[in-house]
Design a protein around this motif. Sequence first.
Motif, PDB file in Angstrom:
ATOM      1  N   ALA A 143       0.824  -1.206   0.000  1.00 22.34           N
ATOM      2  CA  ALA A 143       0.000   0.000   0.000  1.00 22.34           C
ATOM      3  C   ALA A 143       0.863   1.263   0.000  1.00 22.34           C
ATOM      4  N   VAL A 144       0.390   2.265  -0.734  1.00 21.54           N
ATOM      5  CA  VAL A 144       0.996   3.595  -0.728  1.00 21.54           C
ATOM      6  C   VAL A 144      -0.072   4.556  -0.228  1.00 21.54           C
ATOM      7  N   TYR A 145       0.279   5.387   0.746  1.00 24.98           N
ATOM      8  CA  TYR A 145      -0.679   6.284   1.377  1.00 24.98           C
ATOM      9  C   TYR A 145      -0.348   7.737   1.065  1.00 24.98           C
ATOM     10  N   LEU A 146      -1.367   8.584   1.053  1.00 26.44           N
ATOM     11  CA  LEU A 146      -1.137  10.011   0.941  1.00 26.44           C
ATOM     12  C   LEU A 146      -0.450  10.511   2.210  1.00 26.44           C
ATOM     13  N   TYR A 147       0.400  11.521   2.059  1.00 27.88           N
ATOM     14  CA  TYR A 147       1.026  12.140   3.218  1.00 27.88           C
ATOM     15  C   TYR A 147      -0.047  12.590   4.202  1.00 27.88           C
TER      16      TYR A 147
END
Length: 280
Positions: A143-147
């Motif tokens: 998973a890649v998350y928004l800052y």
Amino acid sequence: MKQLKEILKENFQKEKRNKITFLTGAGLSAASGIPTYRGSDGIWVKGTKFHKPEEFGTFKYFSKNQEEVWQFNLFRKGMFAKAQPNDSHTLLADIEQLIPEDFSIITQNIDGLHQRGGNSGNKVYEIHGNMRTVRCSLECSKAVYLYPKDIALDRIDEEISDETWEKLECPKCGAVLRPNILWFDEYYNERLYKVDSTLRIAKNTGILVVIGTSGATTLPLALVKQTLNYGGYVLDVNLEDNNITKLIKDKKRAVPFRMTSDAFLSEFHNILDELILIHG
């Protein structure tokens, strides 16, 4: 700029036009107030205390010095947020509008100024990641998350608050999150850094404009080689010679332009606009 016009004209006269791709680096964002990396005023020189970039900008260093690395990156995120797209970013957006189907940007920059300057997100390939997203430092998932919001620092030595540390916890496993950027001891891949996609673009590129980058990392050099190997032109737009210049020396379809990025892109846009009016 007669040679530039001839190169663009040759591409337009083909039955099937090749793509026009811009490979951009830190020099393009310098006019927006973002320091380059390796120049005398570069961010690696002024922003990392006594560390060489190859030591500081690594996952190994982050794993042992998470607070120092996050201080640096949160300060840099604040710097990026304050920066505004410059004339070169605007010109690239204008060029995209002229040739939307044949246009791509491959950028080493992580500042997001291409998108903020008007380029379409699906036309910009960020091969070193970006400062809009984070991911788990333990890679508990893909998973890649928004800052998290409101966590940039005003000073590089500013303390990171407990509230900010809580925001920097992986929502799945609780480990410390990391910036979604490529560090020196890591490798390019397709999932995060679009290595396969960009090599495929370079293969189908008729004109690769290398602008504002010294070509100090492996993928940009590979993209240049790929374009030349498949018969495309490489235009080296920089104020001084660099690693790209050495690579393309004596290549028939490689041309250096020693001028500013905005001056070159303005001329490029004008010639392109003229050719579209003639050839459609």
